[in-house]
Design a protein around this motif. Structure first.
Motif, PDB file in Angstrom:
ATOM      1  N   PHE A  84      86.604   0.575  13.216  1.00  0.00           N
ATOM      2  CA  PHE A  84      85.180   0.563  13.810  1.00  0.00           C
ATOM      3  C   PHE A  84      84.496   1.966  13.542  1.00  0.00           C
ATOM      4  O   PHE A  84      85.174   2.693  13.387  1.00  0.00           O
ATOM      5  CB  PHE A  84      85.349   0.141  15.404  1.00  0.00           C
ATOM      6  CG  PHE A  84      86.174   1.051  16.243  1.00  0.00           C
ATOM      7  CD1 PHE A  84      85.717   2.198  16.891  1.00  0.00           C
ATOM      8  CD2 PHE A  84      87.303   1.008  16.269  1.00  0.00           C
ATOM      9  CE1 PHE A  84      86.619   3.208  17.540  1.00  0.00           C
ATOM     10  CE2 PHE A  84      88.240   1.570  17.154  1.00  0.00           C
ATOM     11  CZ  PHE A  84      87.854   2.777  17.593  1.00  0.00           C
ATOM     12  N   SER A  95      81.377   4.514  20.335  1.00  0.00           N
ATOM     13  CA  SER A  95      82.811   4.585  19.439  1.00  0.00           C
ATOM     14  C   SER A  95      84.046   4.975  20.565  1.00  0.00           C
ATOM     15  O   SER A  95      85.044   4.534  20.557  1.00  0.00           O
ATOM     16  CB  SER A  95      82.786   5.343  18.474  1.00  0.00           C
ATOM     17  OG  SER A  95      82.560   6.728  18.464  1.00  0.00           O
ATOM     18  N   LYS A  98      84.904   2.202  22.662  1.00  0.00           N
ATOM     19  CA  LYS A  98      85.733   1.053  21.951  1.00  0.00           C
ATOM     20  C   LYS A  98      87.062   1.696  21.503  1.00  0.00           C
ATOM     21  O   LYS A  98      88.193   1.085  21.821  1.00  0.00           O
ATOM     22  CB  LYS A  98      85.074   1.104  20.480  1.00  0.00           C
ATOM     23  CG  LYS A  98      85.893  -0.131  19.653  1.00  0.00           C
ATOM     24  CD  LYS A  98      85.737  -1.531  20.183  1.00  0.00           C
ATOM     25  CE  LYS A  98      86.489  -2.370  19.336  1.00  0.00           C
ATOM     26  NZ  LYS A  98      86.519  -3.668  19.816  1.00  0.00           N
ATOM     27  N   GLU A 101      88.928   1.130  24.837  1.00  0.00           N
ATOM     28  CA  GLU A 101      89.111  -0.193  24.973  1.00  0.00           C
ATOM     29  C   GLU A 101      90.414  -0.554  24.285  1.00  0.00           C
ATOM     30  O   GLU A 101      91.320  -1.469  24.918  1.00  0.00           O
ATOM     31  CB  GLU A 101      88.092  -1.087  24.545  1.00  0.00           C
ATOM     32  CG  GLU A 101      88.359  -2.486  24.704  1.00  0.00           C
ATOM     33  CD  GLU A 101      87.081  -3.175  24.048  1.00  0.00           C
ATOM     34  OE1 GLU A 101      87.272  -4.145  23.369  1.00  0.00           O
ATOM     35  OE2 GLU A 101      85.798  -2.807  24.510  1.00  0.00           O
TER      36      GLU A 101
END
Length: 201
Positions: A84, A95, A98, A101
């Motif tokens: 990503f 970012s 993410k 996560e």
């Protein structure tokens, strides 16, 4: 994820043949739980060298230019391989979310903290973003070095990927918070990876 492991199984033996890659210290790789993998960056195929011995998918933070400047096919492939984008040298909140996560789900996050490929053999000096993620997630950091004889990507170059011992987040941060924690973590990771590099092959 199926595409990721298919390509990994296909390309890893080829890389080992072409570049004479060997892996050391793979027993230090945790088989479960969140993990931040930090490594120096010598050439564009380092993600393959780094991911090969993992039994879990490594989700890489990759510079946004790779998604934007190389066409839709490249962006599609990167997305399907679990990478990503991150805007370098900016406070890229999306970012970071993410990455957190991935770690909250018990995944493996791959980072090259230098932020770019370093073609020479200068000492490893990380940017502090990895430490912020360790502080926020509590995930341990696995230091890794990629050591090359001669120029990277040269036919039959010898490459050694060496894994250190995972560093718990609290130990990495030295019990500090804020900027002091980031400085402590950067110094510790620098010492670990430079020490691994000094072992050579």
């Amino acid at each position: 994820m199926k595409l990721y492991f298919f390509l990994l199984r296909l390309l890893s033996p080829l890389a080992q043949l072409v570049f004479r890659v060997s892996w050391r210290g793979t027993e230090h790789i945790p088989q479960s739980g969140p993990l931040i993998v930090c490594c120096n960056h010598r050439c564009v195929i380092d993600p393959l060298f780094l991911a090969a011995p993992f039994r879990r998918q490594v989700r890489y933070m990759a510079k946004s230019e790779l998604f934007e400047d190389h066409g839709r096919l490249a962006a599609w492939l990167l997305n399907h391989l679990g990478a990503f984008p991150v805007e370098r040298d900016k406070g890229d909140a999306s970012s970071v979310r993410k990455a957190l996560e991935v770690l909250e789900q018990g995944g493996v996050l791959g980072i090259f903290p230098q932020g770019r490929v370093i073609f020479d053999t200068s000492p490893f000096r990380p940017k502090p973003g990895f430490a912020l993620l360790a502080e926020k997630s509590g995930a341990p950091v696995l230091p890794v070095s990629i050591y090359c004889s001669g120029e990277p990507l040269r036919w039959r170059s010898r490459v050694t990927v060496r894994f250190g011992t995972p560093i718990p987040a609290e130990e990495l941060l030295g019990g500090q918070t804020g900027r002091a924690a980031l400085r402590c973590a950067s110094a510790r990771l620098s010492a670990e990876i430079n020490g691994l590099l000094e072992e050579g092959h």
